[in-house]
Design a protein around this motif. Structure first.
Motif, PDB file in Angstrom:
ATOM      1  N   GLU A 134     -12.427  -1.663  33.196  1.00  0.00           N
ATOM      2  CA  GLU A 134     -12.781  -0.268  33.408  1.00  0.00           C
ATOM      3  C   GLU A 134     -14.277  -0.490  34.230  1.00  0.00           C
ATOM      4  OE1 GLU A 134     -12.328   2.359  32.670  1.00  0.00           O
ATOM      5  OE2 GLU A 134     -10.271   1.858  32.089  1.00  0.00           O
ATOM      6  N   MET A 182     -19.016   3.126  43.891  1.00  0.00           N
ATOM      7  CA  MET A 182     -17.554   2.805  43.335  1.00  0.00           C
ATOM      8  C   MET A 182     -16.884   2.843  44.817  1.00  0.00           C
ATOM      9  SD  MET A 182     -17.664   5.006  39.713  1.00  0.00           S
ATOM     10  CE  MET A 182     -17.439   6.516  41.254  1.00  0.00           C
ATOM     11  N   THR A 218     -12.859   2.197  44.657  1.00  0.00           N
ATOM     12  CA  THR A 218     -11.645   1.847  43.788  1.00  0.00           C
ATOM     13  C   THR A 218     -10.442   2.094  45.124  1.00  0.00           C
ATOM     14  OG1 THR A 218     -11.580   4.810  44.315  1.00  0.00           O
ATOM     15  CG2 THR A 218     -12.668   3.850  42.615  1.00  0.00           C
ATOM     16  N   PHE A 255      -7.655   5.324  41.562  1.00  0.00           N
ATOM     17  CA  PHE A 255     -10.009   5.858  41.441  1.00  0.00           C
ATOM     18  C   PHE A 255      -9.166   4.239  39.965  1.00  0.00           C
ATOM     19  CE2 PHE A 255      -9.301   9.843  43.015  1.00  0.00           C
ATOM     20  CZ  PHE A 255     -10.929   9.978  43.994  1.00  0.00           C
ATOM     21  N   ARG A 256      -8.472   3.021  40.884  1.00  0.00           N
ATOM     22  CA  ARG A 256      -9.087   2.449  39.543  1.00  0.00           C
ATOM     23  C   ARG A 256      -9.842   1.232  40.353  1.00  0.00           C
ATOM     24  NH1 ARG A 256      -3.016  -0.451  38.811  1.00  0.00           N
ATOM     25  NH2 ARG A 256      -3.383   0.533  41.657  1.00  0.00           N
ATOM     26  N   PRO A 257     -11.021   1.300  39.799  1.00  0.00           N
ATOM     27  CA  PRO A 257     -12.004   0.291  40.433  1.00  0.00           C
ATOM     28  C   PRO A 257     -12.460  -0.720  40.683  1.00  0.00           C
ATOM     29  CG  PRO A 257     -12.131   0.448  38.253  1.00  0.00           C
ATOM     30  CD  PRO A 257     -11.539   0.905  38.361  1.00  0.00           C
ATOM     31  N   LEU A 297     -18.161  -1.095  40.389  1.00  0.00           N
ATOM     32  CA  LEU A 297     -19.026  -0.477  40.319  1.00  0.00           C
ATOM     33  C   LEU A 297     -20.985  -0.757  40.617  1.00  0.00           C
ATOM     34  CD1 LEU A 297     -17.299   1.098  36.800  1.00  0.00           C
ATOM     35  CD2 LEU A 297     -17.223   1.078  38.772  1.00  0.00           C
ATOM     36  N   ALA A 303     -23.652   3.738  38.463  1.00  0.00           N
ATOM     37  CA  ALA A 303     -21.850   4.292  38.328  1.00  0.00           C
ATOM     38  C   ALA A 303     -21.359   2.983  37.559  1.00  0.00           C
ATOM     39  CB  ALA A 303     -21.496   4.778  39.903  1.00  0.00           C
ATOM     40  N   SER A 320     -19.165   4.174  34.151  1.00  0.00           N
ATOM     41  CA  SER A 320     -18.059   4.424  34.442  1.00  0.00           C
ATOM     42  C   SER A 320     -17.651   5.921  34.355  1.00  0.00           C
ATOM     43  CB  SER A 320     -17.162   3.952  33.771  1.00  0.00           C
ATOM     44  OG  SER A 320     -16.994   3.417  32.674  1.00  0.00           O
ATOM     45  N   LEU A 334     -16.445   8.545  37.358  1.00  0.00           N
ATOM     46  CA  LEU A 334     -15.361   7.889  37.616  1.00  0.00           C
ATOM     47  C   LEU A 334     -14.631   7.889  36.493  1.00  0.00           C
ATOM     48  CD1 LEU A 334     -13.239   6.076  39.975  1.00  0.00           C
ATOM     49  CD2 LEU A 334     -13.776   3.730  38.313  1.00  0.00           C
ATOM     50  N   ARG A 384     -11.521  11.212  37.836  1.00  0.00           N
ATOM     51  CA  ARG A 384     -10.160  11.201  37.199  1.00  0.00           C
ATOM     52  C   ARG A 384      -9.686  12.094  36.440  1.00  0.00           C
ATOM     53  NH1 ARG A 384     -10.612   5.388  34.679  1.00  0.00           N
ATOM     54  NH2 ARG A 384     -10.552   3.777  36.598  1.00  0.00           N
ATOM     55  N   VAL A 399     -16.991   5.944  46.971  1.00  0.00           N
ATOM     56  CA  VAL A 399     -17.064   6.872  46.436  1.00  0.00           C
ATOM     57  C   VAL A 399     -18.577   6.966  45.851  1.00  0.00           C
ATOM     58  CG1 VAL A 399     -17.177   7.852  43.919  1.00  0.00           C
ATOM     59  CG2 VAL A 399     -15.380   7.342  44.982  1.00  0.00           C
TER      60      VAL A 399
END
Length: 568
Positions: free
Chosen positions: A158, A202, A204, A208-210, A213, A217, A220, A223, A227, A257
């Protein structure tokens, strides 16, 4: 509320205070909001510029990585090592290090044979394996002419994952791949000096898979909110207290981001509104003082005017209002003073007119020689004359009795027909007295016979015509006429009495036409008639004398035409 309405000063005070407080509060709120808006706009420009700088740095690094991947995928040494299994490690590593020299400080370059890494610029062992039928290798095999950006499925969480940039080299049974690996720590290391301490960043993929970070941020939470918002089909930055800027990183399919805190946090805004409340309280006290002084200043002339009017209503017509000002209040005071003066003058004139009318009536009554006694005596004479066969005496007695009957009536007005009847009775008496030396003609149309006029206004004029006009005439004539003169402005009744005698003197005609009271005092009848008419109807009405070219005199009585008595 009623207490305020009952006083102009309190109304003015309330209006001034409420207006000032509203202006202070509204002005303060607008100032704070305007300051916030301006500050937000300035910071937004700064944030966008900062986001662009970060994006540019990312794009530069990724373009270098892409160039290296492309060059390695086209290198004959690498291709031969994979497809023809010509495993000359020295030449392969030489090519590998030469091509990757620009990116080796932040990325590792791996050559894979199937799922196994066979060559690498990384200092660690070559034990990293990637499943051939999963993730980046499968996608690179499906898109053999494209460079694939993906995360490392074996090292993802994550909080981030390694960024893999891959391309297939040979697509046989055991394909080869060129993979550039950028670890999340390296991404953070290259970008953290471009990110402020209170900001977050971020990197990603499009889901929006990181990859990494950074800063605020790192937990998470932001994020996860982005989402959730996108899954719920609402604006991506809803429920996020900071500012969120999402940009595509070139044509890689990656997203950057950038998150910044609010320009003014809740505590700063709260302090601003606390200051505003404090200013409003201070303003209220200042308004109380200023509004009290201003309301007293502006209401002072109103109070003076009101006091003067109350004194005037109590009957003091000498009331004067003095205001040492040069504005509308002074004009009101001057107008009030003029009004009181004019009203006092009007009342005095009214009293004087009433006194004049009363004196005139007394004089006329005195001139009537006790008409009640004369009327009763003449009635007795009339019957004695008839009994003894003297008709002239009977005629004179009957005519004089008719005149006296009209004079003692309490009514002050009569119809024109009644006045003409009285004139005829009077002339019957004078004919006997003057042995028929004159005659009278009355030429009045029937449609004006009902006109209402003051009684006994024609008899003194006829009397002057007989006594003064016919004094030296043996065969005189008196002509009485009346007409209604109606136009757009006035409706008049004009009565003319004309004789063919010696004529009126210039002095008398001038005095009558100019209303010279002193000259007319010796002519009681004419003076009384003229005075009564003007007192009842106004100075534009009355008696006027004219001397015709053929001789004699014409007396013209002008009255407003009416069939109703005027208000006295």
């Amino acid at each position: 509320m009623n207490l305020i309405r009952q006083s102009f000063k309190r109304q003015l005070f309330a209006i001034l205070m409420i207006t000032t407080v509203i202006l202070v509060i509204c002005g303060g709120i607008l100032t704070i909001q305007g300051f916030q808006a301006r500050l937000t706009a300035d910071y937004e420009k700064r944030d966008i510029e900062q986001s662009r700088i970060i994006n540019t740095r990312l794009i530069n690094d990724l373009e270098q990585a892409e160039n290296a991947v492309q060059e390695l995928s086209e290198n004959e040494v690498i291709i031969n090592a994979i497809s023809r299994k010509r495993n000359n490690s020295l030449s392969i590593y030489s090519e590998l290090y030469a091509i990757s020299k620009d990116i080796r400080d932040f990325a590792a370059v791996d050559i894979y044979q199937g799922s196994k890494c066979i060559f690498s610029t990384a200092t660690s062992s070559l034990s990293k394996e990637l499943p051939l039928n999963y993730s980046v290798l499968r996608e690179a095999a499906e898109k053999e002419d494209s460079i694939i950006f993906s995360l490392d499925p074996t090292y993802s969480s994550e909080n981030g994952a390694d960024l893999l940039i891959a391309k297939e080299i040979a697509g046989e049974d055991n394909p080869g791949f060129v993979i550039v690996r950028i670890e999340q720590e390296e991404i953070e290391s290259r970008l953290k000096d471009s990110i402020n301490a209170k900001d977050g960043f971020m990197l990603t993929d499009r889901f929006f898979r990181p990859y990494c970070l950074i800063g605020t941020a790192k937990d998470s939470k932001a994020l996860a909110l982005i989402r959730s918002n996108l899954l719920n089909k609402i604006r991506y930055n809803s429920n996020i207290t900071g500012n969120v800027y999402i940009n595509e990183v070139g044509e890689t399919g990656l997203l950057s981001v950038y998150i910044t805190p609010p320009v003014l946090g809740e505590s700063a805004a709260k302090v601003g509104y606390q200051i505003l409340i404090f200013e409003a309280i201070i303003s209220i006290f200042i308004c109380l003082l200023v509004a009290s002084r201003l309301s007293a200043y502006f209401s002072k002339p109103i109070n003076i005017l009101s006091s003067g009017m109350r004194t005037f209503r109590k009957g003091d017509f000498d009331t004067k209002i003095e205001l040492n000002r040069e504005d509308e209040f002074e004009q009101l005071a001057v107008g009030f003073n003029k009004m009181t003066s004019q009203l006092k003058q009007t009342i005095n004139e009214r009293v004087k007119a009433e006194r004049t009318i009363n004196e005139t009536r007394i004089q006329m009554m005195q001139a009537q020689l006790n008409p009640h006694f004369l009327y009763n005596t003449l009635d007795t004479i009339k019957w004695v004359a008839k009994a003894n066969g003297v008709p002239e005496v009977a005629t004179m007695s009957a005519s004089l009795a008719g005149i006296l009957r009209t004079s003692i009536s309490e009514k002050q007005f009569c119809k024109l027909s009644k006045e003409l009847e009285l004139i005829q009775n009077y002339c019957e008496i004078q004919k006997i007295r003057f042995d028929d030396k004159f005659d009278i003609t009355i030429d009045v149309p029937q449609d004006v016979m009902d006109a209402i006029i003051p009684k006994l206004i024609m008899q003194p004029i006829v009397e002057n015509a007989i006594i003064h006009g016919m004094n030296e005439t043996e065969n005189g004539h008196i002509y009485v006429a009346a007409v209604r003169d109606k136009n757009e402005e006035k409706d008049l009744l004009k009565i003319s009495i004309q004789d063919d005698g010696v004529g009126i003197s210039d002095e008398m005609m001038k005095a009558l036409n100019n209303d010279d009271v002193e000259t007319l005092k010796g002519h009681l009848g004419l003076n009384n008639v003229n005075t009564i008419i003007r007192l009842y109807y106004g100075k534009e009405y009355g008696v006027m004398a004219v001397r015709p070219t053929e001789g004699g005199t014409v007396m013209i009585i002008t009255l407003p035409y009416s069939e109703k008595e005027p208000e006295q």
